[in-house]
Design a protein around this motif. Structure first.
Motif, PDB file in Angstrom:
ATOM      1  N   TRP A 286       0.844  -1.187   0.000  1.00 40.90           N
ATOM      2  CA  TRP A 286       0.000   0.000   0.000  1.00 40.90           C
ATOM      3  C   TRP A 286       0.880   1.238   0.000  1.00 40.90           C
ATOM      4  CZ3 TRP A 286      -1.211  -4.331   2.830  1.00 40.90           C
ATOM      5  CH2 TRP A 286      -2.479  -4.904   2.588  1.00 40.90           C
ATOM      6  N   ILE A 287       0.457   2.258  -0.716  1.00 47.46           N
ATOM      7  CA  ILE A 287       1.170   3.529  -0.712  1.00 47.46           C
ATOM      8  C   ILE A 287       0.750   4.316   0.526  1.00 47.46           C
ATOM      9  CG2 ILE A 287       1.527   5.715  -1.926  1.00 47.46           C
ATOM     10  CD1 ILE A 287       0.952   4.193  -4.517  1.00 47.46           C
ATOM     11  N   LEU A 288       1.732   4.693   1.332  1.00 51.79           N
ATOM     12  CA  LEU A 288       1.451   5.459   2.543  1.00 51.79           C
ATOM     13  C   LEU A 288       1.533   6.962   2.302  1.00 51.79           C
ATOM     14  CD1 LEU A 288       3.413   3.512   5.329  1.00 51.79           C
ATOM     15  CD2 LEU A 288       0.955   3.526   4.914  1.00 51.79           C
ATOM     16  N   ASP A 289       2.629   7.417   1.710  1.00 54.04           N
ATOM     17  CA  ASP A 289       2.855   8.861   1.603  1.00 54.04           C
ATOM     18  C   ASP A 289       3.865   9.130   0.499  1.00 54.04           C
ATOM     19  OD1 ASP A 289       2.601  11.531   2.195  1.00 54.04           O
ATOM     20  OD2 ASP A 289       4.025  11.501   3.865  1.00 54.04           O
ATOM     21  N   VAL A 290       3.839  10.353   0.004  1.00 58.08           N
ATOM     22  CA  VAL A 290       4.770  10.794  -1.028  1.00 58.08           C
ATOM     23  C   VAL A 290       5.206  12.218  -0.700  1.00 58.08           C
ATOM     24  CG1 VAL A 290       5.043  11.420  -3.466  1.00 58.08           C
ATOM     25  CG2 VAL A 290       3.791   9.357  -2.855  1.00 58.08           C
ATOM     26  N   TYR A 291       6.488  12.501  -0.849  1.00 60.99           N
ATOM     27  CA  TYR A 291       6.934  13.890  -0.792  1.00 60.99           C
ATOM     28  C   TYR A 291       8.018  14.104  -1.830  1.00 60.99           C
ATOM     29  CZ  TYR A 291      11.013  12.437   2.032  1.00 60.99           C
ATOM     30  OH  TYR A 291      12.163  11.834   2.479  1.00 60.99           O
ATOM     31  N   ILE A 292       8.240  15.361  -2.191  1.00 66.55           N
ATOM     32  CA  ILE A 292       9.172  15.722  -3.249  1.00 66.55           C
ATOM     33  C   ILE A 292      10.387  16.397  -2.633  1.00 66.55           C
ATOM     34  CG2 ILE A 292       9.516  17.048  -5.367  1.00 66.55           C
ATOM     35  CD1 ILE A 292       7.536  14.724  -5.626  1.00 66.55           C
ATOM     36  N   ASP A 293      11.571  15.937  -3.061  1.00 66.09           N
ATOM     37  CA  ASP A 293      12.831  16.533  -2.606  1.00 66.09           C
ATOM     38  C   ASP A 293      13.682  16.831  -3.831  1.00 66.09           C
ATOM     39  OD1 ASP A 293      15.039  17.387  -1.240  1.00 66.09           O
ATOM     40  OD2 ASP A 293      15.652  15.412  -0.531  1.00 66.09           O
TER      41      ASP A 293
ATOM     42  N   PRO B 107       9.594  17.896 -12.915  1.00 68.63           N
ATOM     43  CA  PRO B 107       8.604  18.984 -12.953  1.00 68.63           C
ATOM     44  C   PRO B 107       8.408  19.454 -14.388  1.00 68.63           C
ATOM     45  CG  PRO B 107      10.322  19.399 -11.314  1.00 68.63           C
ATOM     46  CD  PRO B 107      10.800  18.262 -12.153  1.00 68.63           C
ATOM     47  N   PHE B 108       7.174  19.804 -14.741  1.00 67.75           N
ATOM     48  CA  PHE B 108       6.912  20.206 -16.120  1.00 67.75           C
ATOM     49  C   PHE B 108       5.709  21.132 -16.175  1.00 67.75           C
ATOM     50  CE2 PHE B 108       4.179  16.579 -15.428  1.00 67.75           C
ATOM     51  CZ  PHE B 108       2.999  16.945 -16.058  1.00 67.75           C
ATOM     52  N   PHE B 109       5.569  21.800 -17.308  1.00 63.75           N
ATOM     53  CA  PHE B 109       4.363  22.546 -17.646  1.00 63.75           C
ATOM     54  C   PHE B 109       4.215  22.488 -19.156  1.00 63.75           C
ATOM     55  CE2 PHE B 109       7.859  25.554 -17.405  1.00 63.75           C
ATOM     56  CZ  PHE B 109       7.768  26.248 -18.605  1.00 63.75           C
ATOM     57  N   HIS B 110       3.062  22.907 -19.657  1.00 58.64           N
ATOM     58  CA  HIS B 110       2.788  22.865 -21.096  1.00 58.64           C
ATOM     59  C   HIS B 110       2.578  24.285 -21.627  1.00 58.64           C
ATOM     60  CE1 HIS B 110       1.891  18.582 -20.300  1.00 58.64           C
ATOM     61  NE2 HIS B 110       2.236  18.411 -21.550  1.00 58.64           N
TER      62      HIS B 110
ATOM     63  N   LEU C 256      -0.915  22.783 -10.486  1.00 57.13           N
ATOM     64  CA  LEU C 256      -0.787  21.574  -9.672  1.00 57.13           C
ATOM     65  C   LEU C 256       0.410  21.676  -8.737  1.00 57.13           C
ATOM     66  CD1 LEU C 256      -1.418  18.623 -12.166  1.00 57.13           C
ATOM     67  CD2 LEU C 256      -2.881  19.291 -10.263  1.00 57.13           C
ATOM     68  N   GLY C 257       0.242  21.231  -7.478  1.00 56.45           N
ATOM     69  CA  GLY C 257       1.364  21.129  -6.569  1.00 56.45           C
ATOM     70  C   GLY C 257       2.294  20.003  -7.008  1.00 56.45           C
ATOM     71  N   HIS C 258       3.528  20.011  -6.507  1.00 52.46           N
ATOM     72  CA  HIS C 258       4.499  19.022  -6.955  1.00 52.46           C
ATOM     73  C   HIS C 258       4.088  17.597  -6.596  1.00 52.46           C
ATOM     74  CE1 HIS C 258       7.359  21.886  -8.484  1.00 52.46           C
ATOM     75  NE2 HIS C 258       7.316  22.573  -7.351  1.00 52.46           N
ATOM     76  N   VAL C 259       3.531  17.386  -5.400  1.00 49.14           N
ATOM     77  CA  VAL C 259       3.109  16.039  -5.013  1.00 49.14           C
ATOM     78  C   VAL C 259       1.976  15.567  -5.910  1.00 49.14           C
ATOM     79  CG1 VAL C 259       2.032  14.676  -3.183  1.00 49.14           C
ATOM     80  CG2 VAL C 259       3.893  16.253  -2.632  1.00 49.14           C
ATOM     81  N   GLN C 260       0.968  16.434  -6.127  1.00 47.53           N
ATOM     82  CA  GLN C 260      -0.151  16.058  -6.989  1.00 47.53           C
ATOM     83  C   GLN C 260       0.319  15.791  -8.412  1.00 47.53           C
ATOM     84  OE1 GLN C 260      -0.117  18.585  -4.914  1.00 47.53           O
ATOM     85  NE2 GLN C 260      -1.778  18.232  -3.463  1.00 47.53           N
ATOM     86  N   ARG C 261       1.244  16.611  -8.878  1.00 45.45           N
ATOM     87  CA  ARG C 261       1.774  16.427 -10.241  1.00 45.45           C
ATOM     88  C   ARG C 261       2.426  15.048 -10.376  1.00 45.45           C
ATOM     89  NH1 ARG C 261       3.067  20.762 -13.414  1.00 45.45           N
ATOM     90  NH2 ARG C 261       3.027  22.029 -11.511  1.00 45.45           N
ATOM     91  N   TYR C 262       3.216  14.665  -9.375  1.00 38.73           N
ATOM     92  CA  TYR C 262       3.883  13.355  -9.411  1.00 38.73           C
ATOM     93  C   TYR C 262       2.857  12.219  -9.325  1.00 38.73           C
ATOM     94  CZ  TYR C 262       6.601   9.333  -7.914  1.00 38.73           C
ATOM     95  OH  TYR C 262       7.130   8.076  -7.809  1.00 38.73           O
ATOM     96  N   LEU C 263       1.875  12.354  -8.424  1.00 39.98           N
ATOM     97  CA  LEU C 263       0.871  11.307  -8.263  1.00 39.98           C
ATOM     98  C   LEU C 263       0.047  11.109  -9.530  1.00 39.98           C
ATOM     99  CD1 LEU C 263      -0.476  12.069  -4.672  1.00 39.98           C
ATOM    100  CD2 LEU C 263       0.915  10.113  -5.348  1.00 39.98           C
ATOM    101  N   PHE C 264      -0.368  12.215 -10.160  1.00 40.99           N
ATOM    102  CA  PHE C 264      -1.272  12.133 -11.298  1.00 40.99           C
ATOM    103  C   PHE C 264      -0.576  11.729 -12.592  1.00 40.99           C
ATOM    104  CE2 PHE C 264      -4.000  15.601  -9.131  1.00 40.99           C
ATOM    105  CZ  PHE C 264      -4.519  14.657  -8.269  1.00 40.99           C
ATOM    106  N   THR C 265       0.667  12.149 -12.775  1.00 40.91           N
ATOM    107  CA  THR C 265       1.297  11.993 -14.081  1.00 40.91           C
ATOM    108  C   THR C 265       2.376  10.925 -14.131  1.00 40.91           C
ATOM    109  OG1 THR C 265       2.970  13.699 -13.629  1.00 40.91           O
ATOM    110  CG2 THR C 265       0.871  14.432 -14.573  1.00 40.91           C
ATOM    111  N   ARG C 266       2.907  10.489 -12.985  1.00 46.37           N
ATOM    112  CA  ARG C 266       3.967   9.477 -13.018  1.00 46.37           C
ATOM    113  C   ARG C 266       3.586   8.247 -12.201  1.00 46.37           C
ATOM    114  NH1 ARG C 266       9.086   8.664 -14.722  1.00 46.37           N
ATOM    115  NH2 ARG C 266      10.492   7.445 -13.398  1.00 46.37           N
ATOM    116  N   LEU C 267       3.293   8.435 -10.911  1.00 44.10           N
ATOM    117  CA  LEU C 267       2.947   7.283 -10.089  1.00 44.10           C
ATOM    118  C   LEU C 267       1.603   6.697 -10.488  1.00 44.10           C
ATOM    119  CD1 LEU C 267       4.187   5.705  -7.702  1.00 44.10           C
ATOM    120  CD2 LEU C 267       2.736   7.056  -6.182  1.00 44.10           C
ATOM    121  N   ARG C 268       0.629   7.561 -10.745  1.00 44.55           N
ATOM    122  CA  ARG C 268      -0.714   7.183 -11.184  1.00 44.55           C
ATOM    123  C   ARG C 268      -1.404   6.249 -10.178  1.00 44.55           C
ATOM    124  NH1 ARG C 268      -1.561   8.974 -16.321  1.00 44.55           N
ATOM    125  NH2 ARG C 268       0.301   9.470 -17.548  1.00 44.55           N
ATOM    126  N   ALA C 269      -1.194   6.522  -8.913  1.00 47.93           N
ATOM    127  CA  ALA C 269      -1.849   5.778  -7.838  1.00 47.93           C
ATOM    128  C   ALA C 269      -1.878   6.681  -6.608  1.00 47.93           C
ATOM    129  CB  ALA C 269      -1.111   4.484  -7.519  1.00 47.93           C
TER     130      ALA C 269
END
Length: 262
Positions: free
Chosen positions: A34-41, A65-68, A140-153
Motif C-alpha cells: 500500500w502507498i502510505l505517503d509521497v513527498y518531493i525533494d 517537474p513540467f508545464f505545457h 498543480l502542486g508538486h506532489v499532486q503532479r507526481y501522483l497524477f502523471t507518473r505514479l498514477r496511484a
C-alpha cells in the motif's frame, strides 16, 4: 518530436534509476504493498509504502517537474529551441492535449525542468515569449503532479512495485475486484479535553481511546504523556479531534513554554 538542450548549458539530467547501487548491483524484486505517503525533494520523489507483512519502506523515484505551452501556429520550433537553451530546462517535447472538454486536440510543448522550485518563475518567463498563447498544468502542486502523471496511484491504494535497491522502477495499480483486504494500518485516537483559561485554550487531560488511559496534572506533563504514549503505540494513523484548529497550535505553544520537545 523532441528537442534536447546543448549539453554544455545548465545542469545535466539526473539518473533515471537503473537499480545500480554503490559497490555493485542492488537487489531487484517486487512487492505487493500500500502507498502510505509521497513527498518531493528536488528532482526526486520519496514514496513510502507498507508491504503485506507490515514493513514500512521508502523508495526513491525521479521527479520531472513540467508545464505545457500552447503556441501560435508556426512558432513551436523557435520557442522550443529558445527554451532548450535555458539552463533550467532539461527537455522540450511536443504533445497533443485537449485544452477543454469540448475543444479539439492542440499540439503543445511539454517543458521539463531540472529543479521544481523554479517551475513557476520559468513558466511565467516563458509566457512572455512572443508566440506563446497560454500556459497549462502550472497550478498543480508538486506532489499532486507526481501522483497524477507518473505514479498514477493515490495514497492508500494497493499496488505492485518493482524496485532495484531503494529505487522505484515500476508501479502497477491493483484493482478492487481482486478481493484485496484493506490496508493493515494501525489507528490510535486521542481525546483531548480543552478549556478556556486566561484568554487561551488550556489542556486539562488527554485520553487514549485505544487503551483508555487518561493523563492529568500540569499541561507540560500531559503533553509529555501524549508524546510518550504516541511513541509507544507507534501507529500508522493518528486521530485527534480539532487537531489543526486547537490541539496542534496548543501543543506547539506548550512545547516552547514547558520545554517539551515535539
Amino acid at each position: 518530436m523532441r528537442y534536447r538542450r546543448n549539453s554544455v548549458c545548465g545542469i545535466p539530467a539526473p539518473s533515471s534509476g537503473t537499480g545500480l547501487g554503490s559497490g555493485g548491483w542492488a537487489r531487484l524484486g517486487s512487492e505487493r504493498c500500500w502507498i502510505l505517503d509521497v513527498y518531493i525533494d528536488g528532482w526526486e520523489a520519496a514514496v513510502w509504502i507498507m508491504t503485506e507483512d507490515g514493513r514500512v519502506v521508502r523508495l526513491r523515484d525521479r521527479y520531472d517537474p513540467f508545464f505545457h505551452l500552447l503556441c501560435s501556429p508556426g512558432y513551436e520550433e523557435g520557442i522550443a529551441y529558445r527554451l532548450s537553451e535555458c539552463p533550467e530546462v532539461r527537455r522540450v517535447s511536443a504533445e497533443e492535449l485537449h485544452p477543454s472538454f469540448d475543444g479539439r486536440a492542440r499540439q503543445m510543448l511539454k517543458v521539463e525542468t531540472t529543479w521544481g522550485l523554479r517551475l513557476r518563475q520559468l513558466a511565467l518567463a516563458a509566457k512572455r515569449i512572443p508566440g506563446v498563447e497560454a500556459v497549462y498544468n502550472l497550478s498543480l502542486g508538486h506532489v499532486q503532479r507526481y501522483l497524477f502523471t507518473r505514479l498514477r496511484a493515490a495514497p492508500t491504494s494497493m499496488v505492485e512495485v518493482d524496485y532495484g535497491g531503494d529505487r522505484l522502477l515500476a508501479v502497477r495499480k491493483l484493482q478492487d475486484e481482486d478481493g484485496l483486504a484493506p490496508p493493515p494500518f494501525r489507528l490510535v485516537a486521542f481525546i483531548p479535553d480543552l478549556e478556556r483559561r486566561g484568554g487561551r485554550w488550556a489542556l486539562r487531560t488527554v485520553r487514549c481511546a485505544s487503551c483508555g488511559y487518561e493523563a492529568s496534572g500540569g499541561e507540560g506533563r500531559i503533553l509529555e504523556f501524549f508524546l510518550e504514549h504516541l511513541a509507544c503505540e507507534d501507529p500508522d494513523l493518528v486521530l485527534i479531534p480539532d487537531l489543526d484548529k486547537r490541539f496542534y497550535p496548543l501543543a506547539l505553544w506548550l512545547s516552547k513554554k514547558e520545554g517539551v520537545p515535539l
